[in-house]
Design a protein around this motif. Structure first.
Motif, mmCIF file in Angstrom:
data_model
loop_
_atom_site.group_PDB
_atom_site.id
_atom_site.type_symbol
_atom_site.label_atom_id
_atom_site.label_comp_id
_atom_site.label_asym_id
_atom_site.label_seq_id
_atom_site.Cartn_x
_atom_site.Cartn_y
_atom_site.Cartn_z
ATOM 1 N N VAL A 91 24.284 -18.365 26.690
ATOM 2 C CA VAL A 91 25.177 -17.524 25.884
ATOM 3 C C VAL A 91 24.991 -16.056 26.246
ATOM 4 N N ASP A 92 23.769 -15.678 26.590
ATOM 5 C CA ASP A 92 23.508 -14.296 27.017
ATOM 6 C C ASP A 92 24.065 -14.028 28.415
ATOM 7 N N PHE A 93 23.847 -14.977 29.317
ATOM 8 C CA PHE A 93 24.158 -14.755 30.732
ATOM 9 C C PHE A 93 25.645 -14.833 31.062
ATOM 10 N N THR A 94 26.356 -15.795 30.453
ATOM 11 C CA THR A 94 27.755 -16.005 30.856
ATOM 12 C C THR A 94 28.647 -14.786 30.614
ATOM 13 N N PRO A 95 28.608 -14.134 29.449
ATOM 14 C CA PRO A 95 29.470 -12.958 29.280
ATOM 15 C C PRO A 95 29.068 -11.798 30.189
ATOM 16 N N GLN A 96 27.785 -11.679 30.490
ATOM 17 C CA GLN A 96 27.349 -10.630 31.403
ATOM 18 C C GLN A 96 27.937 -10.849 32.801
ATOM 19 N N ALA A 97 28.197 -12.097 33.146
ATOM 20 C CA ALA A 97 28.802 -12.426 34.436
ATOM 21 C C ALA A 97 30.321 -12.482 34.361
ATOM 22 N N GLY A 98 30.880 -12.188 33.176
ATOM 23 C CA GLY A 98 32.331 -12.147 33.027
ATOM 24 C C GLY A 98 32.962 -13.426 32.521
ATOM 25 N N TYR A 99 32.150 -14.359 31.998
ATOM 26 C CA TYR A 99 32.676 -15.645 31.541
ATOM 27 C C TYR A 99 32.556 -15.781 30.026
ATOM 28 N N ASP A 100 33.476 -16.523 29.439
ATOM 29 C CA ASP A 100 33.511 -16.758 28.004
ATOM 30 C C ASP A 100 32.408 -17.758 27.634
ATOM 31 N N PRO A 101 31.447 -17.374 26.774
ATOM 32 C CA PRO A 101 30.366 -18.300 26.426
ATOM 33 C C PRO A 101 30.835 -19.531 25.666
ATOM 34 N N ARG A 102 32.044 -19.473 25.096
ATOM 35 C CA ARG A 102 32.561 -20.636 24.384
ATOM 36 C C ARG A 102 32.890 -21.787 25.321
ATOM 37 N N SER A 103 32.940 -21.497 26.612
ATOM 38 C CA SER A 103 33.172 -22.566 27.586
ATOM 39 C C SER A 103 32.046 -23.586 27.571
ATOM 40 N N MET A 104 30.847 -23.140 27.192
ATOM 41 C CA MET A 104 29.719 -24.067 27.109
ATOM 42 C C MET A 104 29.938 -25.086 26.004
ATOM 43 N N ILE A 105 30.633 -24.682 24.947
ATOM 44 C CA ILE A 105 30.955 -25.628 23.880
ATOM 45 C C ILE A 105 31.897 -26.706 24.417
ATOM 46 N N LYS A 106 32.836 -26.302 25.263
ATOM 47 C CA LYS A 106 33.756 -27.278 25.864
ATOM 48 C C LYS A 106 32.997 -28.271 26.735
ATOM 49 N N VAL A 107 31.958 -27.791 27.422
ATOM 50 C CA VAL A 107 31.126 -28.694 28.224
ATOM 51 C C VAL A 107 30.478 -29.739 27.321
ATOM 52 N N MET A 108 29.949 -29.298 26.193
ATOM 53 C CA MET A 108 29.310 -30.226 25.256
ATOM 54 C C MET A 108 30.308 -31.247 24.724
ATOM 55 N N GLU A 109 31.540 -30.794 24.479
ATOM 56 C CA GLU A 109 32.571 -31.712 23.987
ATOM 57 C C GLU A 109 32.921 -32.754 25.041
ATOM 58 N N ILE A 110 32.976 -32.328 26.296
ATOM 59 C CA ILE A 110 33.252 -33.264 27.395
ATOM 60 C C ILE A 110 32.143 -34.308 27.493
ATOM 61 N N LEU A 111 30.896 -33.858 27.437
ATOM 62 C CA LEU A 111 29.758 -34.768 27.516
ATOM 63 C C LEU A 111 29.719 -35.705 26.322
ATOM 64 N N ALA A 141 26.306 -14.725 16.557
ATOM 65 C CA ALA A 141 25.302 -13.667 16.450
ATOM 66 C C ALA A 141 25.462 -12.641 17.563
ATOM 67 N N GLU A 142 25.851 -13.101 18.738
ATOM 68 C CA GLU A 142 26.015 -12.208 19.890
ATOM 69 C C GLU A 142 27.290 -11.381 19.778
ATOM 70 N N PHE A 143 28.336 -11.993 19.209
ATOM 71 C CA PHE A 143 29.635 -11.311 19.096
ATOM 72 C C PHE A 143 30.132 -11.394 17.648
ATOM 73 N N PRO A 144 29.536 -10.629 16.738
ATOM 74 C CA PRO A 144 29.940 -10.699 15.327
ATOM 75 C C PRO A 144 31.392 -10.273 15.092
ATOM 76 N N GLN A 145 31.960 -9.477 16.020
ATOM 77 C CA GLN A 145 33.360 -9.044 15.901
ATOM 78 C C GLN A 145 34.306 -9.953 16.678
ATOM 79 N N VAL A 198 34.534 -12.848 20.257
ATOM 80 C CA VAL A 198 34.321 -12.811 21.710
ATOM 81 C C VAL A 198 35.417 -11.994 22.372
ATOM 82 N N PRO A 199 35.063 -11.070 23.266
ATOM 83 C CA PRO A 199 36.067 -10.247 23.954
ATOM 84 C C PRO A 199 37.093 -11.111 24.682
ATOM 85 N N LYS A 213 36.440 -14.618 31.235
ATOM 86 C CA LYS A 213 37.109 -15.731 31.910
ATOM 87 C C LYS A 213 36.615 -17.066 31.359
ATOM 88 N N GLN A 214 37.569 -17.935 31.069
ATOM 89 C CA GLN A 214 37.231 -19.252 30.553
ATOM 90 C C GLN A 214 37.158 -20.279 31.690
#
Length: 269
Positions: free
Chosen positions: A205-225, A257-261, A263-264, A268-269
């Motif tokens: 969750v920390d690393f993905t937005p720093q690299a320009g990716y939407d951290p919510r994509s990890m939730i989609k991975v969990m849903e796929i699994l 907690a990381e994006f209380p306002q 997610v920007p 990229k998703q």
């Protein structure tokens, strides 16, 4: 007297295991946590490089799909260059494995990161790939393998001490005490492993937005699994990772907690 000697030897072994474990401590430069490890970063790197070819062969070797390999390497390098992971001494390399059926991703100590064609083909976006790779990078910088080695040595030492203390040469059946101790050590290892997975999720969750990716994509991975877990051939990923449904809740909490306002929108998703 013979019984007393057994207890003395067992106590010495147990004390030695505790001293060895707790005296080997260091502060993790990425997470800030104090960890008990018995390996240097150079030893982690060497171990990962040594084990990488054998691990790759278990999944049919490296993929022959040059385009897909390039995507995995590009996304992986973007994560490293944009985060604290790139400031560590680890030598990260990202590998696509040829196995088209097995759904798995894993990291060896020192920075060797692998994902199978089976898992890559199950993903629907580059952001999801980034989430998987960031999670595995989290295991490396979290030094989870080094921690597991140290914990394994501790539990093996305690199991050996318990076996010696419980064994009675006049009643060989008491050797079962050693088996009980070994079973307990496995339960401890499982618990630590689950904690490691959740920490790797947090780092993702920390690393993905720093690299320009939407951290919510990890939730989609969990849903796929989670969807694939109900099939006749559940993902191998789930044999070493906690239940996806449980992890989704943790991911949502970390993202909030990381994006209380919120997610920007430019990630990229």
């Amino acid at each position: 007297m013979r019984g007393l000697l057994r207890y003395v030897v067992a106590a010495v072994l147990a004390l030695s295991a505790f001293i060895t474990y707790y005296c080997n401590s260091t502060t993790n430069e990425v997470t800030g946590e104090t960890q008990h490890v018995a390996m240097t970063t150079d030893e982690e790197i060497a171990l990962g490089l040594q084990a990488a070819p054998q691990m790759a062969q278990q999944y049919g070797g490296l993929s022959q799909d040059a385009q897909a390999r390039a995507v995995v390497e590009r996304v992986g390098e973007k994560i490293i260059s944009s985060t604290k992971a790139g400031q560590t001494p680890y030598k990260f390399q990202f590998h696509l494995l040829a196995d088209p059926k097995t759904i798995n991703a894993f990291a060896l100590p020192g920075g060797q990161v692998f994902i199978t064609e089976g898992l890559l083909r199950s993903l629907t976006s580059e952001g999801e790939l980034a989430g998987v790779l960031a999670h595995e990078v989290g295991h490396v910088v979290g030094r989870h393998s080094a921690e597991q080695v140290a914990k394994s040595k501790l539990t093996q030492g305690l199991s050996g001490a318990a076996a010696i203390a419980a064994y009675d040469p006049d009643r060989p059946a008491t050797a079962a005490g050693g088996a009980v101790a070994a079973a307990i050590s496995k339960l401890l290892t499982l618990r630590y492993g689950r904690d490691d997975e959740l920490e790797a999720d947090k780092l993702a969750v920390d690393f993905t937005p720093q690299a320009g990716y939407d951290p919510r994509s990890m939730i989609k991975v969990m849903e796929i699994l989670d969807q694939k877990a109900g099939g006749s051939n559940p993902p191998e990923f789930l044999s070493t990772h906690p239940n996806p449904s449980n992890r989704i809740g943790h991911l949502q909490e970390e993202i909030a907690a990381e994006f209380p306002q919120g997610v920007p929108s430019n990630l990229k998703q």
